[in-house]
Design a protein around this motif. Structure first.
Motif, PDB file in Angstrom:
ATOM      1  N   LEU A  87      22.243  -9.865  17.874  1.00 46.11           N
ATOM      2  CA  LEU A  87      21.828 -10.801  18.885  1.00 46.11           C
ATOM      3  C   LEU A  87      20.892 -10.288  20.007  1.00 46.11           C
ATOM      4  O   LEU A  87      19.972 -10.680  20.469  1.00 46.11           O
ATOM      5  CB  LEU A  87      23.073 -11.527  19.295  1.00 46.11           C
ATOM      6  N   LEU A  88      21.472  -9.109  20.696  1.00 39.86           N
ATOM      7  CA  LEU A  88      20.759  -8.531  21.569  1.00 39.86           C
ATOM      8  C   LEU A  88      19.232  -8.092  21.131  1.00 39.86           C
ATOM      9  O   LEU A  88      18.231  -7.901  21.949  1.00 39.86           O
ATOM     10  CB  LEU A  88      21.546  -7.274  22.155  1.00 39.86           C
ATOM     11  N   GLY A  89      19.240  -7.629  19.977  1.00 37.42           N
ATOM     12  CA  GLY A  89      17.899  -6.901  19.475  1.00 37.42           C
ATOM     13  C   GLY A  89      16.927  -8.180  19.431  1.00 37.42           C
ATOM     14  O   GLY A  89      15.951  -7.791  19.517  1.00 37.42           O
ATOM     15  N   ARG A  90      17.454  -9.204  18.943  1.00 38.36           N
ATOM     16  CA  ARG A  90      16.591 -10.576  18.748  1.00 38.36           C
ATOM     17  C   ARG A  90      16.312 -10.767  19.891  1.00 38.36           C
ATOM     18  O   ARG A  90      15.131 -11.385  20.321  1.00 38.36           O
ATOM     19  CB  ARG A  90      17.282 -11.632  18.031  1.00 38.36           C
ATOM     20  N   LEU A  91      17.125 -10.926  21.145  1.00 39.51           N
ATOM     21  CA  LEU A  91      16.759 -11.488  22.324  1.00 39.51           C
ATOM     22  C   LEU A  91      15.656 -10.604  23.192  1.00 39.51           C
ATOM     23  O   LEU A  91      14.815 -11.010  23.741  1.00 39.51           O
ATOM     24  CB  LEU A  91      17.858 -11.447  23.209  1.00 39.51           C
ATOM     25  N   ALA A  92      15.978  -9.105  22.839  1.00 38.71           N
ATOM     26  CA  ALA A  92      14.847  -8.317  23.204  1.00 38.71           C
ATOM     27  C   ALA A  92      13.647  -8.583  22.864  1.00 38.71           C
ATOM     28  O   ALA A  92      12.687  -8.408  23.586  1.00 38.71           O
ATOM     29  CB  ALA A  92      15.345  -6.987  23.136  1.00 38.71           C
TER      30      ALA A  92
END
Length: 107
Positions: A87-92
């Motif tokens: 999720l954090l990778g996609r948000l970044a």
């Protein structure tokens, strides 16, 4: 993960209690009622003790469950970390090259 969630819950409860205490103390000071002020302080101390006991119980329960089913605890922690990482990778979003073009890591 469980410690973080537990810490967040404890912090939220402490903040809620603190806000209630501050408001009650303000009212007591404005109304010049020292007896009420002492009562509010005693109730606040009692609530804090109870919440700390609740937090200790939650911690003990988490430790018990981890010791009872360590493989499950490791699997849950791994799964939660993986989901959070995705999720954090996609948000970044993708990395940006100096020219403004999207650049994948390793390119």
């Amino acid at each position: 993960m469980a410690a973080t969630v537990l810490g967040d819950q404890i912090e939220a409860r402490v903040e809620a209690i603190r806000d209630k205490v501050v408001e009650a103390v303000r009212e007591a000071i404005l109304q010049n009622e020292p007896e009420r002020l002492a009562d509010v302080a005693a109730r606040a101390a009692r609530r804090v003790r109870h919440r700390l006991a609740d937090a200790a119980d939650l911690r003990d329960e988490a430790i018990y469950r981890i010791k009872r089913q360590p493989v499950r605890a490791i699997a849950l922690a791994f799964g939660a970390g993986t989901v959070l990482g995705v999720l954090l990778g996609r948000l970044a979003g993708p990395c940006q090259a100096p020219g403004g073009e999207a650049k994948l890591p390793g390119d």
